[in-house]
Design a protein around this motif. Structure first.
Motif, PDB file in Angstrom:
ATOM      1  N   UNK A 193       0.841  -1.182   0.000  1.00 49.72           N
ATOM      2  CA  UNK A 193       0.000   0.000   0.000  1.00 49.72           C
ATOM      3  C   UNK A 193       0.886   1.245   0.000  1.00 49.72           C
ATOM      4  N   UNK A 194       0.503   2.199  -0.804  1.00 54.61           N
ATOM      5  CA  UNK A 194       1.282   3.421  -0.909  1.00 54.61           C
ATOM      6  C   UNK A 194       0.922   4.405   0.199  1.00 54.61           C
ATOM      7  N   UNK A 195       1.866   5.258   0.526  1.00 57.56           N
ATOM      8  CA  UNK A 195       1.676   6.289   1.548  1.00 57.56           C
ATOM      9  C   UNK A 195       0.814   7.426   1.006  1.00 57.56           C
ATOM     10  N   UNK A 196       1.028   7.774  -0.250  1.00 57.06           N
ATOM     11  CA  UNK A 196       0.324   8.888  -0.887  1.00 57.06           C
ATOM     12  C   UNK A 196      -0.754   8.358  -1.828  1.00 57.06           C
ATOM     13  N   UNK A 197      -1.991   8.728  -1.594  1.00 59.81           N
ATOM     14  CA  UNK A 197      -3.099   8.211  -2.400  1.00 59.81           C
ATOM     15  C   UNK A 197      -3.063   8.714  -3.839  1.00 59.81           C
ATOM     16  N   UNK A 198      -2.365   9.805  -4.105  1.00 59.47           N
ATOM     17  CA  UNK A 198      -2.311  10.372  -5.449  1.00 59.47           C
ATOM     18  C   UNK A 198      -1.062   9.935  -6.232  1.00 59.47           C
ATOM     19  N   UNK A 199      -0.319   8.969  -5.726  1.00 60.20           N
ATOM     20  CA  UNK A 199       0.869   8.492  -6.429  1.00 60.20           C
ATOM     21  C   UNK A 199       0.468   7.997  -7.811  1.00 60.20           C
ATOM     22  N   UNK A 200       1.138   8.502  -8.856  1.00 62.74           N
ATOM     23  CA  UNK A 200       0.778   8.047 -10.203  1.00 62.74           C
ATOM     24  C   UNK A 200       1.123   6.576 -10.415  1.00 62.74           C
ATOM     25  N   UNK A 201       0.416   5.967 -11.328  1.00 58.88           N
ATOM     26  CA  UNK A 201       0.690   4.580 -11.701  1.00 58.88           C
ATOM     27  C   UNK A 201       1.754   4.567 -12.801  1.00 58.88           C
ATOM     28  N   UNK A 202       2.255   3.380 -13.092  1.00 59.35           N
ATOM     29  CA  UNK A 202       3.197   3.189 -14.180  1.00 59.35           C
ATOM     30  C   UNK A 202       2.577   3.685 -15.492  1.00 59.35           C
ATOM     31  N   UNK A 203       1.328   3.314 -15.741  1.00 60.36           N
ATOM     32  CA  UNK A 203       0.649   3.721 -16.979  1.00 60.36           C
ATOM     33  C   UNK A 203       0.483   5.236 -17.055  1.00 60.36           C
ATOM     34  N   UNK A 204       0.133   5.860 -15.933  1.00 62.22           N
ATOM     35  CA  UNK A 204      -0.020   7.315 -15.918  1.00 62.22           C
ATOM     36  C   UNK A 204       1.326   7.992 -16.181  1.00 62.22           C
ATOM     37  N   UNK A 205       2.381   7.475 -15.552  1.00 64.80           N
ATOM     38  CA  UNK A 205       3.717   8.024 -15.779  1.00 64.80           C
ATOM     39  C   UNK A 205       4.087   7.949 -17.255  1.00 64.80           C
ATOM     40  N   UNK A 206       3.891   6.794 -17.867  1.00 65.24           N
ATOM     41  CA  UNK A 206       4.267   6.616 -19.279  1.00 65.24           C
ATOM     42  C   UNK A 206       3.390   7.461 -20.203  1.00 65.24           C
ATOM     43  N   UNK A 207       2.130   7.700 -19.831  1.00 68.69           N
ATOM     44  CA  UNK A 207       1.270   8.574 -20.637  1.00 68.69           C
ATOM     45  C   UNK A 207       1.732  10.030 -20.534  1.00 68.69           C
ATOM     46  N   UNK A 208       2.120  10.453 -19.337  1.00 69.12           N
ATOM     47  CA  UNK A 208       2.565  11.833 -19.132  1.00 69.12           C
ATOM     48  C   UNK A 208       3.978  12.075 -19.668  1.00 69.12           C
ATOM     49  N   UNK A 209       4.795  11.015 -19.717  1.00 75.15           N
ATOM     50  CA  UNK A 209       6.167  11.091 -20.221  1.00 75.15           C
ATOM     51  C   UNK A 209       6.338  10.008 -21.297  1.00 75.15           C
ATOM     52  N   UNK A 210       5.767  10.226 -22.485  1.00 75.92           N
ATOM     53  CA  UNK A 210       5.778   9.188 -23.519  1.00 75.92           C
ATOM     54  C   UNK A 210       7.178   8.806 -24.006  1.00 75.92           C
ATOM     55  N   UNK A 211       8.173   9.594 -23.694  1.00 78.44           N
ATOM     56  CA  UNK A 211       9.542   9.241 -24.072  1.00 78.44           C
ATOM     57  C   UNK A 211      10.038   7.999 -23.332  1.00 78.44           C
ATOM     58  N   UNK A 212       9.291   7.561 -22.317  1.00 83.13           N
ATOM     59  CA  UNK A 212       9.639   6.354 -21.562  1.00 83.13           C
ATOM     60  C   UNK A 212       8.790   5.153 -21.982  1.00 83.13           C
ATOM     61  N   UNK A 213       8.224   5.201 -23.170  1.00 81.29           N
ATOM     62  CA  UNK A 213       7.353   4.122 -23.640  1.00 81.29           C
ATOM     63  C   UNK A 213       8.118   2.824 -23.935  1.00 81.29           C
ATOM     64  N   UNK A 214       9.399   2.928 -24.241  1.00 77.74           N
ATOM     65  CA  UNK A 214      10.200   1.750 -24.582  1.00 77.74           C
ATOM     66  C   UNK A 214      10.460   0.917 -23.325  1.00 77.74           C
TER      67      UNK A 214
END
Length: 135
Positions: free
Chosen positions: A1-22
């Motif tokens: 369980x995460x400490x912060x309820x708003x922690x982004x997910x892996x998918x959200x991170x990759x959507x916001x930073x598409x340069x990490x799609x690989x």
């Protein structure tokens, strides 16, 4: 369980930073590891609406550094690359030095190794800075 309820997910991170799609260069395991590190170190109650973005910048910084290491390892070496503009180089015994004077914050240290880290450090340092007067 995460400490912060708003922690982004892996998918959200990759959507916001598409340069990490690989996912070969930037495996899910690396992204998830650094998201959990951001969860440990950062506090959404302090960072407010910037929490998600700062968590993603933190993750991008470390994931990029890990990606460099993985790329070097796949070529049979290790990553020892610096950052900034190459100021000098040698061919025999391979050597290079960098001039970072125009692109780094001298107080940011390790965070200067990526653009994500530089931005993270700037935003992070704004919290608790108090009012500022511009002349």
């Amino acid at each position: 369980m995460t400490k912060n309820s708003r922690l982004p997910t892996n998918d959200q991170f990759r959507a916001d930073f598409p340069e990490f799609a690989d996912k070969t260069r930037y495996p899910d395991a690396s992204v998830n590891f650094y998201l959990l590190q951001a969860d440990t170190i950062l506090n959404q109650d302090v960072l407010g609406d910037q929490f998600v973005y700062l968590s993603e910048l933190f993750t991008a910084h470390y994931t990029e550094l890990r990606g460099r290491n993985l790329a070097a390892a796949s070529a049979g070496g290790v990553s020892t690359a610096g950052s900034g503009v190459a100021a000098s180089k040698s061919v025999d015994k391979v050597s290079v030095s960098y001039d970072n004077s125009g692109t780094i914050n001298p107080d940011a240290g390790f965070w200067n190794k990526t653009g994500y880290g530089q931005e993270f450090f700037w935003w992070w340092s704004m919290f608790g800075a108090g009012g500022r007067q511009l002349l």
